[in-house]
Write a protein that holds these residues in place. Sequence first.
Motif, PDB file in Angstrom:
ATOM      1  N   LEU A 510      -8.099 -16.062 -37.238  1.00 39.10           N
ATOM      2  CA  LEU A 510      -8.396 -17.483 -37.098  1.00 39.10           C
ATOM      3  C   LEU A 510      -9.725 -17.717 -36.393  1.00 39.10           C
ATOM      4  O   LEU A 510     -10.492 -18.608 -36.771  1.00 39.10           O
ATOM      5  CB  LEU A 510      -7.265 -18.174 -36.333  1.00 39.10           C
ATOM      6  CG  LEU A 510      -5.994 -18.441 -37.135  1.00 39.10           C
ATOM      7  CD1 LEU A 510      -4.858 -18.866 -36.222  1.00 39.10           C
ATOM      8  CD2 LEU A 510      -6.253 -19.515 -38.195  1.00 39.10           C
ATOM      9  N   THR A 511     -10.014 -16.923 -35.360  1.00 39.21           N
ATOM     10  CA  THR A 511     -11.286 -17.110 -34.665  1.00 39.21           C
ATOM     11  C   THR A 511     -12.457 -16.744 -35.575  1.00 39.21           C
ATOM     12  O   THR A 511     -13.490 -17.415 -35.575  1.00 39.21           O
ATOM     13  CB  THR A 511     -11.331 -16.253 -33.397  1.00 39.21           C
ATOM     14  OG1 THR A 511     -11.096 -14.876 -33.731  1.00 39.21           O
ATOM     15  CG2 THR A 511     -10.282 -16.694 -32.407  1.00 39.21           C
ATOM     16  N   SER A 512     -12.283 -15.686 -36.354  1.00 41.73           N
ATOM     17  CA  SER A 512     -13.333 -15.331 -37.313  1.00 41.73           C
ATOM     18  C   SER A 512     -13.509 -16.424 -38.362  1.00 41.73           C
ATOM     19  O   SER A 512     -14.637 -16.755 -38.743  1.00 41.73           O
ATOM     20  CB  SER A 512     -12.990 -14.003 -37.991  1.00 41.73           C
ATOM     21  OG  SER A 512     -13.924 -13.684 -38.987  1.00 41.73           O
ATOM     22  N   LEU A 550     -11.773 -13.975 -28.303  1.00 42.69           N
ATOM     23  CA  LEU A 550     -12.773 -14.751 -27.564  1.00 42.69           C
ATOM     24  C   LEU A 550     -14.215 -14.545 -28.049  1.00 42.69           C
ATOM     25  O   LEU A 550     -14.965 -15.517 -28.185  1.00 42.69           O
ATOM     26  CB  LEU A 550     -12.656 -14.432 -26.070  1.00 42.69           C
ATOM     27  CG  LEU A 550     -13.535 -15.275 -25.135  1.00 42.69           C
ATOM     28  CD1 LEU A 550     -13.170 -16.745 -25.264  1.00 42.69           C
ATOM     29  CD2 LEU A 550     -13.374 -14.806 -23.694  1.00 42.69           C
ATOM     30  N   PRO A 551     -14.693 -13.317 -28.305  1.00 44.13           N
ATOM     31  CA  PRO A 551     -16.113 -13.157 -28.654  1.00 44.13           C
ATOM     32  C   PRO A 551     -16.542 -13.952 -29.875  1.00 44.13           C
ATOM     33  O   PRO A 551     -17.633 -14.546 -29.878  1.00 44.13           O
ATOM     34  CB  PRO A 551     -16.232 -11.646 -28.900  1.00 44.13           C
ATOM     35  CG  PRO A 551     -15.160 -11.036 -28.062  1.00 44.13           C
ATOM     36  CD  PRO A 551     -14.032 -12.001 -28.127  1.00 44.13           C
ATOM     37  N   ALA A 552     -15.730 -13.995 -30.931  1.00 43.00           N
ATOM     38  CA  ALA A 552     -16.124 -14.744 -32.131  1.00 43.00           C
ATOM     39  C   ALA A 552     -16.263 -16.227 -31.826  1.00 43.00           C
ATOM     40  O   ALA A 552     -17.184 -16.898 -32.320  1.00 43.00           O
ATOM     41  CB  ALA A 552     -15.101 -14.522 -33.243  1.00 43.00           C
ATOM     42  N   LEU A 553     -15.361 -16.755 -30.995  1.00 42.40           N
ATOM     43  CA  LEU A 553     -15.450 -18.172 -30.639  1.00 42.40           C
ATOM     44  C   LEU A 553     -16.700 -18.456 -29.815  1.00 42.40           C
ATOM     45  O   LEU A 553     -17.359 -19.483 -29.995  1.00 42.40           O
ATOM     46  CB  LEU A 553     -14.206 -18.584 -29.860  1.00 42.40           C
ATOM     47  CG  LEU A 553     -12.884 -18.518 -30.627  1.00 42.40           C
ATOM     48  CD1 LEU A 553     -11.726 -18.928 -29.729  1.00 42.40           C
ATOM     49  CD2 LEU A 553     -12.939 -19.414 -31.857  1.00 42.40           C
ATOM     50  N   VAL A 554     -17.031 -17.549 -28.912  1.00 48.53           N
ATOM     51  CA  VAL A 554     -18.234 -17.746 -28.092  1.00 48.53           C
ATOM     52  C   VAL A 554     -19.485 -17.685 -28.965  1.00 48.53           C
ATOM     53  O   VAL A 554     -20.421 -18.473 -28.788  1.00 48.53           O
ATOM     54  CB  VAL A 554     -18.288 -16.689 -26.973  1.00 48.53           C
ATOM     55  CG1 VAL A 554     -19.640 -16.727 -26.256  1.00 48.53           C
ATOM     56  CG2 VAL A 554     -17.164 -16.935 -25.968  1.00 48.53           C
ATOM     57  N   ARG A 555     -19.526 -16.756 -29.894  1.00 41.41           N
ATOM     58  CA  ARG A 555     -20.684 -16.698 -30.796  1.00 41.41           C
ATOM     59  C   ARG A 555     -20.815 -17.998 -31.575  1.00 41.41           C
ATOM     60  O   ARG A 555     -21.918 -18.507 -31.789  1.00 41.41           O
ATOM     61  CB  ARG A 555     -20.536 -15.529 -31.774  1.00 41.41           C
ATOM     62  CG  ARG A 555     -20.802 -14.172 -31.180  1.00 41.41           C
ATOM     63  CD  ARG A 555     -21.002 -13.140 -32.287  1.00 41.41           C
ATOM     64  NE  ARG A 555     -19.883 -13.092 -33.216  1.00 41.41           N
ATOM     65  CZ  ARG A 555     -18.834 -12.305 -33.086  1.00 41.41           C
ATOM     66  NH1 ARG A 555     -18.749 -11.496 -32.037  1.00 41.41           N
ATOM     67  NH2 ARG A 555     -17.869 -12.319 -33.982  1.00 41.41           N
TER      68      ARG A 555
END
Length: 784
Positions: A510-512, A550-555
């Motif tokens: 989902l984040t991706s 978290l990292p994908a959302l931050v990007r």
Amino acid sequence: MTVAVEPDERVRIFGIRHHGPGSARALRKALEDFKPEVILIEGPPEADPIVALAADPGMVPPVALLAYVSAEGEHGDRRAAFWPFAEFSPEWQAIRHALAAGVPVRFCDLPAAHQLAEPPDDHSGGVPGADPGPAGPETPGREDAEALEQVRLDPLGTLAEAAGYDDAERWWDDVVEHRGDGPAPFEAIAEAMTTLREHAPPMPEGHALREERREAYMRKTLRRALKDGFERVAVVCGAWHVPAIAAGLGSARDQGAVTATGDDRTLRGLPKTRVALTWVPWTHGRLAGRSGYGAGVRSPGWYHHLFSEPDRPIERWLTEAARVLRDEDLPVSSAHVIEAVRLADALAALRGRPLAGLDEVTEATLAVLCEGAELPAQLIQRRMVVGERLGAVPDSTPMVPLQHDLRAEQRRLRLRPSALEKEHDLDLRKPTDLDRSRLLHRLRLLEVPWGEPAESGRGKGTFRETWTLLWRPVFDVELIEASAWGTTVRGAASAKARSAAAGAEALTDLTSLAERCLLADLDDALPDVMRTLADRAAADTAVAHLMAALPALVRTLRYGDVRGTSTGPLRTVVDGLVVRVCVGLPPAASGIDDDAARTLLDRVDEVHDALALLDDAEHLARWRDTLAGLIDRPGLHGLIEGRLTRLLLDAGRLERVADRMARAVSVGESPARAAAWIEGFLAGGGLVLVHDDALLRLVDGWIAGLSPEWFTDVLPLLRRTFAEFEAPERRSIGERVRHLGSGDRAGRAPEDPGDDDWAGLDAARVGPAGQTIMEILGWSPSSP
């Protein structure tokens, strides 16, 4: 099969080799002489209504007929098949001749509605002269069937072997492609194929039944043309089918004849599905492959040259090869070309060939133009022998709305499809480049990867992206499949994103997906994705899942602003995830084994980098406080403790790091845990050892103090750790270690044992090992 029927003067059956320039040239001349009133061509009859498009100036081969199931099958699959044509394909020349002469064209193969109603299967060998029929875009060959029906799949190979050739391609080139303006070869081909079919081994049952059905339908189409009153009928088909089609011209009394009643019985009860046909661009690279319709040819670029340049083809080819090399700043003169032509002609004469073929030209190119260098020869192979040429179809070609929308977007954004890889460096501050990026991201969501983003594209700045674009014919099939989601690229991508969000199982999926929606500017789909993401994140209690998400959302937050997209709902989810990760990390780091520690190490690094990228002071402070509170927890795995120590040291939140390292590598700790601590500490790079002598001395002293047994055990771990450093870092560390040794000797205390340390050593045995160590460390006899 023996065919003994009286010839019908109204019919001429031209057995051709698919994609053969010699066959195409001979066929064109034969049609001009015969002047048929109708031409029957092997291919799907459903294409009859769109065959006239071949005369449109916008139709530029290579192109292909694409047949696809227009309605969802029982299992949701969308089957498709291609019938490709190049400029040098005999079928294409027959179509162009008919359209120019105002003669009707009919396709006579088994309808695609029947062929696509059954599961796809490869019936080709991809060999010259064999006629495989259609196949899926990536259908693999069946090796077990190839061995059993070798004569049928490679009839030219059998003829070449009988003629004393070990290469069917070379034999065909000599007797057909290089023959020039000699007598038409079609009668000889028909006679040879009749003999071959008589001696061919039986095919597998499924293959044999399919062949019978195809040939029955060809005979049925021929009879219909004769019944319609045409007095001169030309049939253009794969050479293998000539005897079978001729068998339908006789009466029931003729030996080997096949009656209409028998063919009707063969075709009765065939499965059927609803199909649609259109024209699509094709490439020479796809012609060179063994998949798809028609025999694969190894050198479509060479065959195109032979067909389009019949006058002095060798001289023109080598001149063009010299130009290609000059464009790459390689020195090639006219004298090189002259000598290459002479060498190619000499090789052809020595080998008894009527004209220098591709083998002779390639050898001359390598020896003379490339002066023996393989790399320039490979360039010629890629640019000329295969020759990545992409065809084109006119706007009037039947297309699904999604294809029309993409073509309009390509024109608007000046992104022309190409069969050669092209790199595009996009500046997202420019509206056109931003729209290009959004289009490419939307196509990737639709699983049409026309563009591949470079991993390092964002390293140049948040406003830059680098894409490599390469158009493949199979993308038209994927666009047709994607049309189920919508009529425009944007609408289809949004619908597919919403569906993917509803069916996503993992939080990281989902984040991706949220990141891809923002990159593609799908603001109508993003709210649905974000609601699903928020609900899933709230229900997920596994801190590892939260850290991975978290990292994908931050990007997305970081780079979404550059595109001018709204990221408010996404920020709310990120804020909640950071808090939950900080609360859940300490329990997750307790009592874990080596594998779990290594996985957690990767997650910690990803979250640390993501928060540094987000550059939110409150989140960074909370994260660093969490790491500081965790580092002194008893029982913490050495890998995790070492990594946290390094992260806090780099953040300026930790003092007396040397004391911590001293305790970690002290005698009281097991060497395995000490090695894990060192690995975690140095996971971010070895530059800290270059600038901190105290830490370097501790690591050096610990390694030097290991017992032989423990040194052997921890050596793989240490080697893996130091192997990840950049070469300049390793070199600098080696230099520092050398100077550390020099300083120790110069500053030895009076009470040190000195040379007594070496008492009892055998100098003769130590000498070679000592010399090797000095060479590794860079010492020389003149070193202090």
